[in-house]
Design an enzyme around this catalytic site. Structure first.
Site, PDB file in Angstrom:
ATOM      1  N   HIS A 284      29.623 -10.165   7.365  1.00 28.15           N
ATOM      2  CA  HIS A 284      28.560 -10.439   6.444  1.00 28.15           C
ATOM      3  C   HIS A 284      27.526 -11.330   7.222  1.00 28.15           C
ATOM      4  O   HIS A 284      27.525 -11.386   8.451  1.00 28.15           O
ATOM      5  CB  HIS A 284      29.193 -11.332   5.250  1.00 28.15           C
ATOM      6  N   ALA A 285      26.772 -11.683   6.640  1.00 24.78           N
ATOM      7  CA  ALA A 285      25.268 -12.208   7.207  1.00 24.78           C
ATOM      8  C   ALA A 285      25.826 -13.421   8.288  1.00 24.78           C
ATOM      9  O   ALA A 285      25.099 -13.269   9.520  1.00 24.78           O
ATOM     10  CB  ALA A 285      24.424 -12.770   6.223  1.00 24.78           C
TER      11      ALA A 285
END
Length: 96
Positions: free
Chosen positions: A26-27
């Site tokens: 994810h980010a």
């Protein structure tokens, strides 16, 4: 990790590492990879499921769709290739 060099003193290095995140890439870890990749002069690539991206782009890294427990390959070519591969592999192995 494997390394090699040629007569022009360009070093190549690569390593396969497992993604230890409890969720997909994810980010936050993608940002960590991007920050780590921009700190080297070598050309760095991140490969997953037959797709290769430049890890300096957060969206490109997230677009790989790497899932927890999967294996990714980090490759680098340049004067600091070994250090680049080690740094990115460390992010993949320790990211939360």
């Amino acid at each position: 990790m494997s390394t090699s060099s040629d007569s022009t003193a360009t070093t190549t290095a690569s390593a396969e590492t497992s993604l230890v995140l409890p969720a997909n890439l994810h980010a936050r870890p993608a940002g960590q990879l991007a920050r780590a990749a921009t700190g080297f002069t070598s050309t760095v690539q991140l490969e997953y499921a037959g797709r290769t991206v430049n890890p300096t782009g957060v969206l490109a890294v997230m677009g790989l769709g790497a899932t927890a427990g999967s294996t990714m390959t980090v490759r680098a070519k340049g004067p600091d290739a070994e250090q680049a591969v080690a740094a990115l592999a460390d992010v993949l192995a320790t990211a939360k």
